[in-house]
Motif scaffolding. Structure first.
Motif, PDB file in Angstrom:
ATOM      1  N   LEU A   5      29.378  15.889  -8.560  1.00 52.04           N
ATOM      2  CA  LEU A   5      29.927  17.255  -8.261  1.00 52.04           C
ATOM      3  C   LEU A   5      31.580  17.020  -8.254  1.00 52.04           C
ATOM      4  O   LEU A   5      32.367  18.005  -8.168  1.00 52.04           O
ATOM      5  N   ALA A   6      31.947  15.950  -8.474  1.00 57.05           N
ATOM      6  CA  ALA A   6      33.297  15.719  -8.489  1.00 57.05           C
ATOM      7  C   ALA A   6      34.004  15.929  -9.655  1.00 57.05           C
ATOM      8  O   ALA A   6      33.560  16.176 -10.788  1.00 57.05           O
ATOM      9  N   ASN A   7      35.315  16.246  -9.548  1.00 64.21           N
ATOM     10  CA  ASN A   7      36.289  16.754 -10.627  1.00 64.21           C
ATOM     11  C   ASN A   7      37.234  15.483 -10.921  1.00 64.21           C
ATOM     12  O   ASN A   7      38.256  15.544 -10.142  1.00 64.21           O
ATOM     13  N   VAL A   8      36.777  14.810 -11.833  1.00 71.07           N
ATOM     14  CA  VAL A   8      37.337  13.541 -12.273  1.00 71.07           C
ATOM     15  C   VAL A   8      38.246  13.616 -13.486  1.00 71.07           C
ATOM     16  O   VAL A   8      38.028  14.194 -14.369  1.00 71.07           O
ATOM     17  N   GLU A   9      39.533  13.001 -13.337  1.00 72.12           N
ATOM     18  CA  GLU A   9      40.319  12.821 -14.652  1.00 72.12           C
ATOM     19  C   GLU A   9      40.611  11.337 -14.869  1.00 72.12           C
ATOM     20  O   GLU A   9      40.891  10.668 -13.964  1.00 72.12           O
ATOM     21  N   GLU A  10      40.418  10.903 -16.221  1.00 70.68           N
ATOM     22  CA  GLU A  10      40.700   9.505 -16.399  1.00 70.68           C
ATOM     23  C   GLU A  10      42.236   9.402 -16.194  1.00 70.68           C
ATOM     24  O   GLU A  10      43.077   9.857 -16.439  1.00 70.68           O
ATOM     25  N   VAL A  11      42.540   8.046 -15.396  1.00 72.71           N
ATOM     26  CA  VAL A  11      44.015   7.548 -14.913  1.00 72.71           C
ATOM     27  C   VAL A  11      44.151   6.686 -16.189  1.00 72.71           C
ATOM     28  O   VAL A  11      45.275   6.638 -16.708  1.00 72.71           O
ATOM     29  N   PHE A  12      43.280   5.731 -16.355  1.00 67.76           N
ATOM     30  CA  PHE A  12      43.624   4.497 -17.212  1.00 67.76           C
ATOM     31  C   PHE A  12      41.990   4.119 -17.672  1.00 67.76           C
ATOM     32  O   PHE A  12      41.249   3.702 -16.763  1.00 67.76           O
ATOM     33  N   LYS A  13      42.135   3.554 -18.892  1.00 67.32           N
ATOM     34  CA  LYS A  13      40.712   2.911 -19.165  1.00 67.32           C
ATOM     35  C   LYS A  13      41.066   1.916 -20.324  1.00 67.32           C
ATOM     36  O   LYS A  13      41.955   2.042 -21.088  1.00 67.32           O
ATOM     37  N   THR A  14      40.133   0.879 -20.272  1.00 70.80           N
ATOM     38  CA  THR A  14      40.060  -0.164 -21.288  1.00 70.80           C
ATOM     39  C   THR A  14      38.626  -0.386 -21.542  1.00 70.80           C
ATOM     40  O   THR A  14      37.811   0.423 -21.059  1.00 70.80           O
ATOM     41  N   LEU A  95      43.836  -2.591 -13.315  1.00 74.74           N
ATOM     42  CA  LEU A  95      44.783  -1.742 -12.205  1.00 74.74           C
ATOM     43  C   LEU A  95      46.255  -1.811 -12.306  1.00 74.74           C
ATOM     44  O   LEU A  95      46.773  -0.724 -11.941  1.00 74.74           O
ATOM     45  N   SER A  96      46.905  -2.697 -13.150  1.00 76.58           N
ATOM     46  CA  SER A  96      48.252  -2.563 -13.557  1.00 76.58           C
ATOM     47  C   SER A  96      48.430  -1.130 -14.461  1.00 76.58           C
ATOM     48  O   SER A  96      49.530  -0.394 -14.251  1.00 76.58           O
ATOM     49  N   GLY A  97      47.795  -0.997 -15.427  1.00 75.31           N
ATOM     50  CA  GLY A  97      47.609   0.015 -16.064  1.00 75.31           C
ATOM     51  C   GLY A  97      47.432   1.495 -15.395  1.00 75.31           C
ATOM     52  O   GLY A  97      48.183   2.395 -15.527  1.00 75.31           O
ATOM     53  N   ALA A  98      46.534   1.594 -14.417  1.00 75.79           N
ATOM     54  CA  ALA A  98      46.545   2.623 -13.620  1.00 75.79           C
ATOM     55  C   ALA A  98      47.645   2.991 -12.595  1.00 75.79           C
ATOM     56  O   ALA A  98      48.078   4.138 -12.430  1.00 75.79           O
ATOM     57  N   LYS A  99      48.012   1.855 -12.240  1.00 77.00           N
ATOM     58  CA  LYS A  99      49.248   1.967 -11.519  1.00 77.00           C
ATOM     59  C   LYS A  99      50.363   2.625 -12.010  1.00 77.00           C
ATOM     60  O   LYS A  99      51.405   3.551 -11.724  1.00 77.00           O
ATOM     61  N   PHE A 100      50.795   1.907 -13.339  1.00 67.87           N
ATOM     62  CA  PHE A 100      51.783   2.552 -14.161  1.00 67.87           C
ATOM     63  C   PHE A 100      51.682   4.017 -14.636  1.00 67.87           C
ATOM     64  O   PHE A 100      52.560   4.882 -14.375  1.00 67.87           O
ATOM     65  N   MET A 101      50.553   4.539 -14.763  1.00 62.15           N
ATOM     66  CA  MET A 101      50.189   5.901 -15.198  1.00 62.15           C
ATOM     67  C   MET A 101      50.466   6.643 -13.888  1.00 62.15           C
ATOM     68  O   MET A 101      50.843   7.891 -13.983  1.00 62.15           O
ATOM     69  N   LEU A 102      49.951   6.270 -12.809  1.00 58.16           N
ATOM     70  CA  LEU A 102      50.097   7.089 -11.642  1.00 58.16           C
ATOM     71  C   LEU A 102      51.616   7.007 -11.441  1.00 58.16           C
ATOM     72  O   LEU A 102      51.952   8.234 -10.919  1.00 58.16           O
ATOM     73  N   GLU A 103      52.192   6.204 -11.442  1.00 57.37           N
ATOM     74  CA  GLU A 103      53.967   5.937 -11.090  1.00 57.37           C
ATOM     75  C   GLU A 103      54.437   6.765 -12.203  1.00 57.37           C
ATOM     76  O   GLU A 103      55.383   7.725 -11.892  1.00 57.37           O
ATOM     77  N   LEU A 104      54.003   6.935 -13.460  1.00 56.40           N
ATOM     78  CA  LEU A 104      54.457   7.588 -14.642  1.00 56.40           C
ATOM     79  C   LEU A 104      54.495   9.254 -14.417  1.00 56.40           C
ATOM     80  O   LEU A 104      55.338  10.020 -14.396  1.00 56.40           O
ATOM     81  N   ASN A 105      53.123   9.313 -13.788  1.00 60.71           N
ATOM     82  CA  ASN A 105      52.900  10.836 -13.586  1.00 60.71           C
ATOM     83  C   ASN A 105      53.894  11.662 -12.300  1.00 60.71           C
ATOM     84  O   ASN A 105      54.290  12.670 -12.509  1.00 60.71           O
ATOM     85  N   GLY A 106      53.807  10.668 -11.201  1.00 61.01           N
ATOM     86  CA  GLY A 106      54.690  10.871 -10.454  1.00 61.01           C
ATOM     87  C   GLY A 106      56.172  11.404 -10.837  1.00 61.01           C
ATOM     88  O   GLY A 106      56.864  12.145 -10.120  1.00 61.01           O
ATOM     89  N   SER A 107      56.732  10.100 -11.766  1.00 54.85           N
ATOM     90  CA  SER A 107      58.090  10.362 -12.009  1.00 54.85           C
ATOM     91  C   SER A 107      58.277  11.642 -12.755  1.00 54.85           C
ATOM     92  O   SER A 107      59.443  12.771 -12.615  1.00 54.85           O
ATOM     93  N   ILE A 108      57.253  12.015 -13.694  1.00 54.24           N
ATOM     94  CA  ILE A 108      57.334  13.167 -14.468  1.00 54.24           C
ATOM     95  C   ILE A 108      57.385  14.454 -13.603  1.00 54.24           C
ATOM     96  O   ILE A 108      58.183  15.292 -13.787  1.00 54.24           O
ATOM     97  N   LYS A 109      56.446  14.616 -12.554  1.00 56.22           N
ATOM     98  CA  LYS A 109      56.524  15.628 -11.809  1.00 56.22           C
ATOM     99  C   LYS A 109      57.743  15.954 -11.025  1.00 56.22           C
ATOM    100  O   LYS A 109      58.087  16.852 -10.931  1.00 56.22           O
TER     101      LYS A 109
END
Length: 122
Positions: A5-14, A95-109
């Motif tokens: 039931l969760a609404n998930v979005e991919e943050v980073f994937k390998t 984890l590094s890729g996910a952290k980078f993407m989360l920080e990038l998203n926050g900076s863009i917002k």
């Protein structure tokens, strides 16, 4: 497994795993080694720091059987990770890729929230 039931979005994937953001439960899901683990964002970053601190070189140079794997139990989870040196490298990448993407998203917002986008558009 991630809640159906969760609404998930991919943050980073390998090829080895992924991190997904769940807006319904306000958490992040780590998909690694055929299992999923839910984390609050601060716990995910603490887990990343713990994984980054593992001395892989010492593991590889130590000939005792106890150094073949690292056991990590993330804070506020029921999960126990038993990690080989290759698992640790794979997890670091995820984890590094996910952290980078989360920080990038926050900076863009933040950039868009403060109206800086008009300089780009003009």
């Amino acid at each position: 497994m991630i809640c159906p039931l969760a609404n998930v979005e991919e943050v980073f994937k390998t090829e080895r795993g992924a991190v997904y953001q769940c807006s319904r439960k306000n958490c992040y899901w780590l998909d690694f080694n055929c299992t999923t683990t839910a984390f609050k964002v601060s716990d995910l970053f603490m887990f990343k720091k713990r994984i980054d601190c593992i001395d892989i070189e010492a593991m590889l140079n130590d000939s005792s059987r106890s150094s073949d794997f690292e056991i990590v139990m993330p804070f506020r989870t029921e999960r126990c990770f038993i990690l080989s040196p290759q698992d640790i490298l794979n997890l670091r990448e995820i984890l590094s890729g996910a952290k980078f993407m989360l920080e990038l998203n926050g900076s863009i917002k933040q950039f868009l929230r403060h109206g800086h986008y008009s300089a780009i558009v003009a």
